[in-house]
Design a protein around this motif. Structure first.
Motif, PDB file in Angstrom:
ATOM      1  N   ARG A   6      40.856 -41.976  -2.058  1.00 32.50           N
ATOM      2  CA  ARG A   6      40.150 -42.344  -0.833  1.00 32.50           C
ATOM      3  C   ARG A   6      40.494 -41.416   0.327  1.00 32.50           C
ATOM      4  O   ARG A   6      39.616 -41.028   1.101  1.00 32.50           O
ATOM      5  N   ASP A   7      41.767 -41.060   0.455  1.00 30.87           N
ATOM      6  CA  ASP A   7      42.151 -40.188   1.567  1.00 30.87           C
ATOM      7  C   ASP A   7      41.490 -38.816   1.457  1.00 30.87           C
ATOM      8  O   ASP A   7      41.117 -38.223   2.467  1.00 30.87           O
ATOM      9  N   LEU A   8      41.278 -38.309   0.259  1.00 31.05           N
ATOM     10  CA  LEU A   8      40.580 -37.026   0.097  1.00 31.05           C
ATOM     11  C   LEU A   8      39.098 -37.149   0.438  1.00 31.05           C
ATOM     12  O   LEU A   8      38.518 -36.236   1.040  1.00 31.05           O
ATOM     13  N   LYS A   9      38.491 -38.269   0.079  1.00 33.67           N
ATOM     14  CA  LYS A   9      37.087 -38.493   0.434  1.00 33.67           C
ATOM     15  C   LYS A   9      36.914 -38.581   1.944  1.00 33.67           C
ATOM     16  O   LYS A   9      35.980 -38.004   2.511  1.00 33.67           O
ATOM     17  N   VAL A  10      37.826 -39.299   2.586  1.00 28.21           N
ATOM     18  CA  VAL A  10      37.770 -39.431   4.044  1.00 28.21           C
ATOM     19  C   VAL A  10      38.006 -38.071   4.697  1.00 28.21           C
ATOM     20  O   VAL A  10      37.319 -37.707   5.657  1.00 28.21           O
ATOM     21  N   ALA A  11      38.946 -37.297   4.182  1.00 24.66           N
ATOM     22  CA  ALA A  11      39.215 -35.965   4.730  1.00 24.66           C
ATOM     23  C   ALA A  11      37.985 -35.066   4.609  1.00 24.66           C
ATOM     24  O   ALA A  11      37.647 -34.345   5.555  1.00 24.66           O
ATOM     25  N   ASP A  12      37.301 -35.103   3.470  1.00 24.76           N
ATOM     26  CA  ASP A  12      36.080 -34.313   3.297  1.00 24.76           C
ATOM     27  C   ASP A  12      34.999 -34.744   4.283  1.00 24.76           C
ATOM     28  O   ASP A  12      34.314 -33.906   4.878  1.00 24.76           O
ATOM     29  N   PHE A  13      34.849 -36.058   4.455  1.00 24.42           N
ATOM     30  CA  PHE A  13      33.862 -36.572   5.404  1.00 24.42           C
ATOM     31  C   PHE A  13      34.185 -36.107   6.823  1.00 24.42           C
ATOM     32  O   PHE A  13      33.303 -35.627   7.547  1.00 24.42           O
ATOM     33  N   ILE A  14      35.445 -36.242   7.220  1.00 29.21           N
ATOM     34  CA  ILE A  14      35.850 -35.841   8.569  1.00 29.21           C
ATOM     35  C   ILE A  14      35.629 -34.349   8.765  1.00 29.21           C
ATOM     36  O   ILE A  14      35.127 -33.917   9.807  1.00 29.21           O
ATOM     37  N   ARG A  15      35.978 -33.527   7.776  1.00 29.46           N
ATOM     38  CA  ARG A  15      35.780 -32.074   7.874  1.00 29.46           C
ATOM     39  C   ARG A  15      34.312 -31.740   8.129  1.00 29.46           C
ATOM     40  O   ARG A  15      33.981 -30.981   9.042  1.00 29.46           O
ATOM     41  N   ASP A  16      33.430 -32.352   7.338  1.00 28.02           N
ATOM     42  CA  ASP A  16      32.000 -32.072   7.486  1.00 28.02           C
ATOM     43  C   ASP A  16      31.459 -32.553   8.827  1.00 28.02           C
ATOM     44  O   ASP A  16      30.679 -31.863   9.488  1.00 28.02           O
ATOM     45  N   GLU A  17      31.856 -33.735   9.232  1.00 29.91           N
ATOM     46  CA  GLU A  17      31.339 -34.307  10.478  1.00 29.91           C
ATOM     47  C   GLU A  17      31.882 -33.604  11.716  1.00 29.91           C
ATOM     48  O   GLU A  17      31.145 -33.366  12.671  1.00 29.91           O
ATOM     49  N   VAL A  18      33.163 -33.258  11.714  1.00 32.44           N
ATOM     50  CA  VAL A  18      33.726 -32.547  12.867  1.00 32.44           C
ATOM     51  C   VAL A  18      33.077 -31.171  12.985  1.00 32.44           C
ATOM     52  O   VAL A  18      32.758 -30.726  14.087  1.00 32.44           O
ATOM     53  N   ALA A  19      32.838 -30.510  11.867  1.00 34.00           N
ATOM     54  CA  ALA A  19      32.140 -29.220  11.902  1.00 34.00           C
ATOM     55  C   ALA A  19      30.743 -29.384  12.494  1.00 34.00           C
ATOM     56  O   ALA A  19      30.313 -28.566  13.323  1.00 34.00           O
ATOM     57  N   ARG A  30      33.617 -22.539  25.668  1.00 31.58           N
ATOM     58  CA  ARG A  30      34.811 -21.951  25.053  1.00 31.58           C
ATOM     59  C   ARG A  30      34.901 -22.253  23.571  1.00 31.58           C
ATOM     60  O   ARG A  30      35.702 -21.660  22.862  1.00 31.58           O
ATOM     61  N   VAL A  31      34.081 -23.196  23.093  1.00 29.83           N
ATOM     62  CA  VAL A  31      34.125 -23.604  21.687  1.00 29.83           C
ATOM     63  C   VAL A  31      32.888 -23.047  20.984  1.00 29.83           C
ATOM     64  O   VAL A  31      31.871 -23.720  20.856  1.00 29.83           O
ATOM     65  N   VAL A  32      32.994 -21.800  20.558  1.00 27.87           N
ATOM     66  CA  VAL A  32      31.909 -21.162  19.803  1.00 27.87           C
ATOM     67  C   VAL A  32      32.515 -20.441  18.606  1.00 27.87           C
ATOM     68  O   VAL A  32      33.674 -20.018  18.638  1.00 27.87           O
ATOM     69  N   PHE A  33      31.731 -20.316  17.559  1.00 29.23           N
ATOM     70  CA  PHE A  33      32.164 -19.660  16.330  1.00 29.23           C
ATOM     71  C   PHE A  33      33.443 -20.283  15.771  1.00 29.23           C
ATOM     72  O   PHE A  33      34.373 -19.583  15.368  1.00 29.23           O
ATOM     73  N   VAL A  34      33.498 -21.617  15.765  1.00 30.90           N
ATOM     74  CA  VAL A  34      34.655 -22.345  15.255  1.00 30.90           C
ATOM     75  C   VAL A  34      34.315 -22.922  13.891  1.00 30.90           C
ATOM     76  O   VAL A  34      33.260 -23.524  13.708  1.00 30.90           O
ATOM     77  N   SER A  35      35.218 -22.735  12.946  1.00 27.98           N
ATOM     78  CA  SER A  35      35.064 -23.296  11.604  1.00 27.98           C
ATOM     79  C   SER A  35      36.164 -24.317  11.362  1.00 27.98           C
ATOM     80  O   SER A  35      37.314 -24.095  11.749  1.00 27.98           O
ATOM     81  N   VAL A  36      35.814 -25.422  10.730  1.00 30.26           N
ATOM     82  CA  VAL A  36      36.805 -26.409  10.329  1.00 30.26           C
ATOM     83  C   VAL A  36      37.214 -26.045   8.912  1.00 30.26           C
ATOM     84  O   VAL A  36      36.423 -26.125   7.980  1.00 30.26           O
ATOM     85  N   ASN A  37      38.458 -25.622   8.752  1.00 28.92           N
ATOM     86  CA  ASN A  37      38.938 -25.126   7.462  1.00 28.92           C
ATOM     87  C   ASN A  37      39.459 -26.222   6.559  1.00 28.92           C
ATOM     88  O   ASN A  37      39.231 -26.185   5.348  1.00 28.92           O
ATOM     89  N   ASP A  38      40.193 -27.170   7.122  1.00 24.96           N
ATOM     90  CA  ASP A  38      40.826 -28.188   6.293  1.00 24.96           C
ATOM     91  C   ASP A  38      41.118 -29.416   7.144  1.00 24.96           C
ATOM     92  O   ASP A  38      41.267 -29.312   8.360  1.00 24.96           O
TER      93      ASP A  38
END
Length: 82
Positions: A6-19, A30-38
């Motif tokens: 579950r924690d990995l699923k939540v982490a994947d969801f958060i990564r995609d949504e924050v991106a 000031r927040v341009v060209f930012v990638s969410v890596n992990d």
């Protein structure tokens, strides 16, 4: 096949949504060209560390400023994710 915890699923969801939030909803210039890596989420899902990179923030001072801006926007991220 192993089931994803579950924690990995939540982490994947958060990564995609924050991106998505950074790309589509943040208005700070000031927040341009930012990638969410992990994203690493605690086992009880109460805390997440989000790792980002930026093509624009190449100098140490720029990187610190970017992290400061993103940390100050934590409440915005939390409410948007909720």
């Amino acid at each position: 096949m192993l089931a994803m915890s579950r924690d990995l699923k939540v982490a994947d969801f958060i990564r995609d949504e924050v991106a998505r939030i950074i790309q589509m909803e943040m208005r700070d210039p000031r927040v341009v060209f930012v990638s969410v890596n992990d994203v690493k989420v605690s086992k009880d899902l109460s805390f997440a560390d989000i790792y980002v990179s930026s093509l624009q923030a190449t100098e140490v001072n720029d990187q610190r400023e970017l992290i400061e801006v993103l940390n100050k926007a934590a409440g915005f991220f939390r409410s948007t994710l909720a």
